[in-house]
Write a protein that holds these residues in place. Sequence first.
Motif, PDB file in Angstrom:
ATOM      1  N   ALA A  77      -8.222   2.649   1.463  1.00  0.00           N
ATOM      2  CA  ALA A  77      -8.641   3.637   0.470  1.00  0.00           C
ATOM      3  C   ALA A  77      -8.073   3.281  -0.901  1.00  0.00           C
ATOM      4  O   ALA A  77      -7.004   2.681  -1.017  1.00  0.00           O
ATOM      5  CB  ALA A  77      -8.177   5.030   0.881  1.00  0.00           C
ATOM      6  N   ARG A  78      -8.795   3.661  -1.929  1.00  0.00           N
ATOM      7  CA  ARG A  78      -8.300   3.489  -3.305  1.00  0.00           C
ATOM      8  C   ARG A  78      -7.282   4.579  -3.615  1.00  0.00           C
ATOM      9  O   ARG A  78      -7.557   5.766  -3.416  1.00  0.00           O
ATOM     10  CB  ARG A  78      -9.453   3.567  -4.305  1.00  0.00           C
ATOM     11  N   THR A  79      -6.126   4.182  -4.098  1.00  0.00           N
ATOM     12  CA  THR A  79      -5.076   5.142  -4.440  1.00  0.00           C
ATOM     13  C   THR A  79      -4.440   4.768  -5.769  1.00  0.00           C
ATOM     14  O   THR A  79      -4.649   3.665  -6.290  1.00  0.00           O
ATOM     15  CB  THR A  79      -3.988   5.166  -3.337  1.00  0.00           C
ATOM     16  N   ILE A  80      -3.636   5.670  -6.301  1.00  0.00           N
ATOM     17  CA  ILE A  80      -2.935   5.446  -7.567  1.00  0.00           C
ATOM     18  C   ILE A  80      -1.441   5.333  -7.267  1.00  0.00           C
ATOM     19  O   ILE A  80      -0.851   6.257  -6.694  1.00  0.00           O
ATOM     20  CB  ILE A  80      -3.189   6.611  -8.545  1.00  0.00           C
ATOM     21  N   PRO A  81      -0.817   4.203  -7.588  1.00  0.00           N
ATOM     22  CA  PRO A  81       0.618   4.032  -7.296  1.00  0.00           C
ATOM     23  C   PRO A  81       1.448   5.171  -7.885  1.00  0.00           C
ATOM     24  O   PRO A  81       1.237   5.604  -9.027  1.00  0.00           O
ATOM     25  CB  PRO A  81       0.955   2.692  -7.956  1.00  0.00           C
ATOM     26  N   GLY A  82       2.395   5.688  -7.086  1.00  0.00           N
ATOM     27  CA  GLY A  82       3.267   6.769  -7.512  1.00  0.00           C
ATOM     28  C   GLY A  82       2.705   8.148  -7.278  1.00  0.00           C
ATOM     29  O   GLY A  82       3.422   9.145  -7.409  1.00  0.00           O
ATOM     30  N   LYS A  83       1.428   8.244  -6.930  1.00  0.00           N
ATOM     31  CA  LYS A  83       0.810   9.542  -6.710  1.00  0.00           C
ATOM     32  C   LYS A  83       0.985   9.960  -5.251  1.00  0.00           C
ATOM     33  O   LYS A  83       1.028   9.133  -4.352  1.00  0.00           O
ATOM     34  CB  LYS A  83      -0.679   9.483  -7.067  1.00  0.00           C
ATOM     35  N   SER A  84       1.078  11.262  -4.998  1.00  0.00           N
ATOM     36  CA  SER A  84       1.280  11.787  -3.650  1.00  0.00           C
ATOM     37  C   SER A  84      -0.062  12.094  -2.980  1.00  0.00           C
ATOM     38  O   SER A  84      -1.000  12.569  -3.628  1.00  0.00           O
ATOM     39  CB  SER A  84       2.125  13.067  -3.687  1.00  0.00           C
ATOM     40  N   TYR A  85      -0.090  11.834  -1.675  1.00  0.00           N
ATOM     41  CA  TYR A  85      -1.315  12.040  -0.901  1.00  0.00           C
ATOM     42  C   TYR A  85      -0.976  12.697   0.431  1.00  0.00           C
ATOM     43  O   TYR A  85       0.157  12.606   0.916  1.00  0.00           O
ATOM     44  CB  TYR A  85      -2.031  10.702  -0.642  1.00  0.00           C
ATOM     45  N   ALA A  86      -1.995  13.330   1.007  1.00  0.00           N
ATOM     46  CA  ALA A  86      -1.871  13.916   2.340  1.00  0.00           C
ATOM     47  C   ALA A  86      -2.997  13.368   3.213  1.00  0.00           C
ATOM     48  O   ALA A  86      -4.174  13.427   2.839  1.00  0.00           O
ATOM     49  CB  ALA A  86      -1.944  15.434   2.279  1.00  0.00           C
ATOM     50  N   LEU A  87      -2.608  12.810   4.361  1.00  0.00           N
ATOM     51  CA  LEU A  87      -3.563  12.321   5.351  1.00  0.00           C
ATOM     52  C   LEU A  87      -3.615  13.347   6.481  1.00  0.00           C
ATOM     53  O   LEU A  87      -2.626  13.554   7.189  1.00  0.00           O
ATOM     54  CB  LEU A  87      -3.122  10.960   5.881  1.00  0.00           C
ATOM     55  N   THR A  88      -4.743  14.018   6.640  1.00  0.00           N
ATOM     56  CA  THR A  88      -4.884  15.034   7.676  1.00  0.00           C
ATOM     57  C   THR A  88      -5.865  14.552   8.733  1.00  0.00           C
ATOM     58  O   THR A  88      -6.832  13.839   8.432  1.00  0.00           O
ATOM     59  CB  THR A  88      -5.375  16.371   7.094  1.00  0.00           C
TER      60      THR A  88
ATOM     61  N   THR B  26       3.586   8.680  -0.534  1.00  0.00           N
ATOM     62  CA  THR B  26       3.404   8.301  -1.939  1.00  0.00           C
ATOM     63  C   THR B  26       2.820   6.899  -1.981  1.00  0.00           C
ATOM     64  O   THR B  26       3.355   5.970  -1.355  1.00  0.00           O
ATOM     65  CB  THR B  26       4.732   8.333  -2.697  1.00  0.00           C
ATOM     66  N   ALA B  27       1.737   6.743  -2.708  1.00  0.00           N
ATOM     67  CA  ALA B  27       1.061   5.455  -2.767  1.00  0.00           C
ATOM     68  C   ALA B  27       1.927   4.431  -3.492  1.00  0.00           C
ATOM     69  O   ALA B  27       2.573   4.736  -4.503  1.00  0.00           O
ATOM     70  CB  ALA B  27      -0.284   5.594  -3.458  1.00  0.00           C
TER      71      ALA B  27
ATOM     72  N   ALA C 118      -9.061  13.058   6.899  1.00  0.00           N
ATOM     73  CA  ALA C 118      -9.283  13.243   5.466  1.00  0.00           C
ATOM     74  C   ALA C 118      -8.034  12.762   4.700  1.00  0.00           C
ATOM     75  O   ALA C 118      -6.894  12.949   5.151  1.00  0.00           O
ATOM     76  CB  ALA C 118      -9.571  14.694   5.123  1.00  0.00           C
ATOM     77  N   LEU C 119      -8.273  12.155   3.545  1.00  0.00           N
ATOM     78  CA  LEU C 119      -7.190  11.726   2.650  1.00  0.00           C
ATOM     79  C   LEU C 119      -7.438  12.380   1.283  1.00  0.00           C
ATOM     80  O   LEU C 119      -8.508  12.183   0.680  1.00  0.00           O
ATOM     81  CB  LEU C 119      -7.180  10.201   2.516  1.00  0.00           C
ATOM     82  N   ILE C 120      -6.457  13.161   0.819  1.00  0.00           N
ATOM     83  CA  ILE C 120      -6.615  13.850  -0.446  1.00  0.00           C
ATOM     84  C   ILE C 120      -5.351  13.666  -1.297  1.00  0.00           C
ATOM     85  O   ILE C 120      -4.260  13.428  -0.783  1.00  0.00           O
ATOM     86  CB  ILE C 120      -6.871  15.356  -0.242  1.00  0.00           C
ATOM     87  N   SER C 121      -5.549  13.748  -2.588  1.00  0.00           N
ATOM     88  CA  SER C 121      -4.428  13.699  -3.527  1.00  0.00           C
ATOM     89  C   SER C 121      -3.812  15.086  -3.635  1.00  0.00           C
ATOM     90  O   SER C 121      -4.515  16.098  -3.692  1.00  0.00           O
ATOM     91  CB  SER C 121      -4.923  13.246  -4.891  1.00  0.00           C
ATOM     92  N   VAL C 122      -2.464  15.150  -3.624  1.00  0.00           N
ATOM     93  CA  VAL C 122      -1.772  16.441  -3.704  1.00  0.00           C
ATOM     94  C   VAL C 122      -0.691  16.385  -4.772  1.00  0.00           C
ATOM     95  O   VAL C 122      -0.220  15.318  -5.166  1.00  0.00           O
ATOM     96  CB  VAL C 122      -1.123  16.806  -2.343  1.00  0.00           C
ATOM     97  N   ARG C 123      -0.322  17.567  -5.244  1.00  0.00           N
ATOM     98  CA  ARG C 123       0.801  17.644  -6.189  1.00  0.00           C
ATOM     99  C   ARG C 123       2.101  17.553  -5.410  1.00  0.00           C
ATOM    100  O   ARG C 123       2.196  17.893  -4.239  1.00  0.00           O
ATOM    101  CB  ARG C 123       0.759  18.966  -6.941  1.00  0.00           C
ATOM    102  N   ARG C 124       3.133  17.094  -6.079  1.00  0.00           N
ATOM    103  CA  ARG C 124       4.424  16.955  -5.414  1.00  0.00           C
ATOM    104  C   ARG C 124       4.965  18.310  -4.981  1.00  0.00           C
ATOM    105  O   ARG C 124       5.657  18.386  -3.991  1.00  0.00           O
ATOM    106  CB  ARG C 124       5.425  16.281  -6.370  1.00  0.00           C
TER     107      ARG C 124
END
Length: 363
Positions: free
Chosen positions: A267-278, A323-324, A357-363
């Motif tokens: 998956a495409r991600t942004i380094p340093g950003k938090s994600y949740a894999l459900t 964290t990516a 599902a993979l989504i971007s989340v806030r810390r």
Amino acid sequence: MLLHYLAPFLLLCAVVQVAVAFTDGLLSNGNFELGPKPSDLKGTRVTSKHAIPAWEASGFVEYIPSGHKQGDMLLVVPEGAFAVRLGNGARIKQKVAVQKGRHSLTFSAARTCAQDEKLNVSVTPESGILPMQTMYSSNGWDSYAWAFRAAVGEAEVAIHNVGREDDPACGPLIDSVAMKELTPPRITNKNLLKNGDFEEGPYIIPNTTWGVLIPPHIEDDHSPLPGWMVESLKAVKYINSPHFSIPRGNRAVELVGGMESAISQIARTIPGKSYALTFSVGDASNACEGSLVIQAFAGKEKMHVPYDSKGKGGSKRAVLRFTAISTRTRVVFLSTYYSTRSDDMSSLCGPVLDDVALISVRR
């Protein structure tokens, strides 16, 4: 009058020589219920290359009725009343008119007296070798999926037994050859993974209760499960809701080969950003009892998700937060244990994976 009697023969020749228009489902005479004339058979062996309607046969090809005996061995036909057996070097093929793009071929195969059976599945110019040393079901046969990308509007589908046995009649039974056009999946604003619900996948033959095996990537360059890659040594099983317990929707994946059964996606991600894999973990209601565990990996994080199965269906949700560390994150799922069904103690089974599902989340 002569034309009247020749009409069935002329129609058969047209079917063999001209590509048959295709819609999702069985190929023309894909279940081999239309058989050769008695004059084109020597016992069970097919003596003419156009004897089986809609197919062209070469090599040691046999037309096998259900319940046929070979010595002390009873040959089991996967579906319906008839199947073909491919002996040493035998091949069956058919031309099909297709749309350009990715397609998936599904067929059922049963081992007979050979131990090292392999099938070369091809749609010109692509081909792949599917080993059949491991039988996943106790009923004697499995269904397999194999994907290809059609570059032109006509495809020649061929199944070839590349094995060589002392007995030329030893070879796999082939039945229920079908095809499906695959729709390319896309990411959405609700899921950075493609086909996370596994609803897009190979054709499952109606009224069959054993699912479809998706081979490892090393045996198939184009995955029959769009968006996902089977990166293990063993296959994973694609299952449907009419015959299995599915956590959500109509399709899911069963990891039937222990740690040798793994699927992944990048998956495409942004380094340093938090994600949740459900995702959901459960059992297929197929008597796969005991402790089932799925391992999930994403970025530098991993987790074990145990599921205590009663073999009667059910599921639970899990979340892996990470964290990516790169612009590309590889997501992997595999089964920890090897399991067999409690009702026959031999059919391989495992945890069901669904609704990923993979989504971007806030810390």
